[in-house]
Design a protein around this motif. Structure first.
Motif: not given
Length: 123
Positions: A46-49, A75-89, A103-106
């Motif tokens: 749940a926290l991976a994103t 200014g912009r952050s270096s990440g794309s945290g405002s982008g769409p949520a991803r299905d990490t699986g 890895s399978d998690r993390g």
């Protein structure tokens, strides 16, 4: 007289057997929760994103913590945290099918996330 002290971890979610104590912090407050392997995995997933887009500020052993959320300057952050949520699986499956080591998690590396985004860009 001999004594034996036994500590049993109880899952704080459902009262079953817990496998580990998970520590995390939010808004300058440190938390610990005892969880089964299943619940610990679900919390990490749940926290991976958010973790994948965050900056690490200390090691596992702790360190100084901020007592209040940090204000962002313009200014912009270096990440794309405002982008769409991803299905990490889905990202992990795609990465493995395309020769990336994940890895399978993390946390999923920024390189893999970028490659996934590039491969799935609308066009």
């Amino acid at each position: 007289m001999a004594q034996r002290v036994q500590v049993l971890l109880v899952d704080d979610i459902d009262g079953g057997d817990a496998a580990e104590t998970v520590s995390f912090s939010l808004d300058g407050v440190d938390y610990e929760i005892d969880l089964s392997e299943e619940h610990a995995g679900a919390l990490r997933e749940a926290l991976a994103t958010w973790v994948g887009h965050a900056r690490k500020v200390s090691g596992r052993s702790g360190g100084s913590r901020r007592s209040a959320p940090r204000e962002r300057s313009g200014g912009r952050s270096s990440g794309s945290g405002s982008g769409p949520a991803r299905d990490t699986g889905a990202v992990r499956t795609w990465a493995k099918e395309n020769g990336y080591t994940v890895s399978d998690r993390g946390r999923i590396s920024a390189e893999v996330v970028q490659a996934y985004d590039d491969a799935h860009a609308a066009g």
